[in-house]
Enzyme design. Structure first.
Site, PDB file in Angstrom:
ATOM      1  N   MET A  29       0.861  -1.192   0.000  1.00  0.00           N
ATOM      2  CA  MET A  29       0.000   0.000   0.000  1.00  0.00           C
ATOM      3  C   MET A  29       0.897   1.243   0.000  1.00  0.00           C
ATOM      4  O   MET A  29       0.523   2.289   0.508  1.00  0.00           O
ATOM      5  CB  MET A  29      -0.931  -0.020   1.211  1.00  0.00           C
ATOM      6  CG  MET A  29      -1.869  -1.229   1.179  1.00  0.00           C
ATOM      7  SD  MET A  29      -3.402  -1.000   2.092  1.00  0.00           S
ATOM      8  CE  MET A  29      -2.786  -0.861   3.743  1.00  0.00           C
ATOM      9  N   LEU A  32       6.788   2.735   1.442  1.00  0.00           N
ATOM     10  CA  LEU A  32       7.701   1.589   1.447  1.00  0.00           C
ATOM     11  C   LEU A  32       8.877   1.778   2.394  1.00  0.00           C
ATOM     12  O   LEU A  32       9.378   2.884   2.576  1.00  0.00           O
ATOM     13  CB  LEU A  32       8.224   1.350   0.022  1.00  0.00           C
ATOM     14  CG  LEU A  32       7.134   1.134  -1.031  1.00  0.00           C
ATOM     15  CD1 LEU A  32       7.771   0.910  -2.407  1.00  0.00           C
ATOM     16  CD2 LEU A  32       6.218  -0.030  -0.674  1.00  0.00           C
ATOM     17  N   HIS A  36       9.553  -3.916   3.077  1.00  0.00           N
ATOM     18  CA  HIS A  36       9.137  -4.176   1.693  1.00  0.00           C
ATOM     19  C   HIS A  36      10.357  -4.552   0.844  1.00  0.00           C
ATOM     20  O   HIS A  36      10.285  -5.439  -0.005  1.00  0.00           O
ATOM     21  CB  HIS A  36       8.460  -2.937   1.086  1.00  0.00           C
ATOM     22  CG  HIS A  36       7.202  -2.529   1.786  1.00  0.00           C
ATOM     23  ND1 HIS A  36       7.113  -1.389   2.551  1.00  0.00           N
ATOM     24  CD2 HIS A  36       5.979  -3.104   1.829  1.00  0.00           C
ATOM     25  CE1 HIS A  36       5.891  -1.265   3.035  1.00  0.00           C
ATOM     26  NE2 HIS A  36       5.178  -2.302   2.621  1.00  0.00           N
ATOM     27  N   ARG A 186       3.116   2.526   9.356  1.00  0.00           N
ATOM     28  CA  ARG A 186       2.475   3.360  10.385  1.00  0.00           C
ATOM     29  C   ARG A 186       3.488   4.015  11.326  1.00  0.00           C
ATOM     30  O   ARG A 186       3.163   4.993  11.993  1.00  0.00           O
ATOM     31  CB  ARG A 186       1.506   2.521  11.223  1.00  0.00           C
ATOM     32  CG  ARG A 186       0.254   2.160  10.470  1.00  0.00           C
ATOM     33  CD  ARG A 186      -0.509   1.081  11.199  1.00  0.00           C
ATOM     34  NE  ARG A 186      -1.480   0.471  10.327  1.00  0.00           N
ATOM     35  CZ  ARG A 186      -2.754   0.829  10.269  1.00  0.00           C
ATOM     36  NH1 ARG A 186      -3.203   1.765  11.049  1.00  0.00           N
ATOM     37  NH2 ARG A 186      -3.566   0.229   9.432  1.00  0.00           N
TER      38      ARG A 186
END
Ligand code: PAF
Length: 264
Positions: A29, A32, A36, A186
């Site tokens: 989403m 990154l 990731h 987050r």
């Protein structure tokens, strides 16, 4: 690196790839980070080509505020993907992915209703539905998911088995800061004080062998617990720090090993 915003553009490229070559997909989403990157590197090791999808999937957010605040870092994401030599990026529009207005959904009836599924009604319906769409659109040989979202990984793996999806679902270990905090998009939203608390959260749940001790310690540090539970030899936790929801998990065997370790 070819960036496709239209599903048909990706399909046309896919048609040109030699049939005997393999393709790995890493679904994201955006926002990154090194977590990731580790999925991408694993895909590059295992496959001839790697496709990364970027799509902030609205159907998996049960809280509109959470969706509105989800970080969007498109420019730096693209720079990172270029530096990693990713072959293809797919970032379709919501209208193209949900041309059915989300009338068709994938629902799992058991494991998706506990842990994050209990706290976030509908969350896994959104995740499983978008992952199924992206698996079918990508036509990938292998798909890579991080163990930080272990419940998500298990649900995706079992969904692929249930529907005879030919893509192999592969998990990769959680990437952590030196402090022990799991990398998460987050984390970008945490200020310094909240970050300290997040580090304490990761430390407490990894080092307190007894669940009730871990709960007491989290409460002492004013960390709001969403859940802290153990299932199938794994400890799962979710907390709110300054209103930001963080999750983590550990195999119980790793909690024994690190019981006395202090965060660095
Ligand atoms: O783990 C995530 O980032 C998302 O849940 C995923 C798998 C990309 C689906 O939107």
């Amino acid at each position: 690196m070819k960036i496709c915003q239209e599903i048909d553009d990706w399909k046309a490229i896919k048609e040109t790839l030699p049939k005997d070559k393999t393709l790995g997909v890493v679904m994201t989403m955006g926002a990154l980070h090194s977590g990731h990157a580790s999925l991408i590197k694993q895909s590059q090791k295992d496959n001839d080509y790697t496709l990364v999808s970027i799509f902030i999937n609205p159907t998996q957010f049960n809280d509109k505020k959470d969706f509105d605040h989800y970080p969007n870092t498109w420019e730096s994401d693209i720079q990172l993907l270029k530096s990693l030599n990713v072959d293809f990026v797919l970032s379709p529009h919501k209208e193209a992915l949900y041309h059915d207005n989300y009338h068709y959904q994938i629902n799992e009836k058991h494991f998706s209703h506990i842990l994050c599924g209990r706290a976030r009604p509908g969350h896994f319906d959104g995740v499983l539905t978008i992952v199924m769409k992206l698996l079918l659109i990508s036509g990938a040989t292998r798909a890579y998911f991080g163990e930080k979202d272990y419940q998500q990984y298990q649900l995706i793996k079992k969904m692929a088995e249930a529907f005879f999806v030919p893509t192999k679902i592969i998990s990769c270990p959680t990437v952590r800061e030196k402090t022990g905090l799991a990398l998460s998009s987050r984390n970008l939203r945490l200020n310094n004080q909240a970050k300290e608390k997040a580090i304490r959260f990761a430390h407490i749940i990894q080092t307190h062998h007894c669940l009730t001790d871990a709960i007491t310690q989290l409460e002492k540090e004013n960390i709001q617990i969403d859940y802290l539970e153990e299932h199938n030899q794994r400890r799962y936790a979710a907390v709110f720090i300054d209103g930001i929801r963080l999750i983590d998990n550990f195999p119980i065997s790793e909690i024994h090993m690190t019981q006395d370790k202090e965060p660095s």
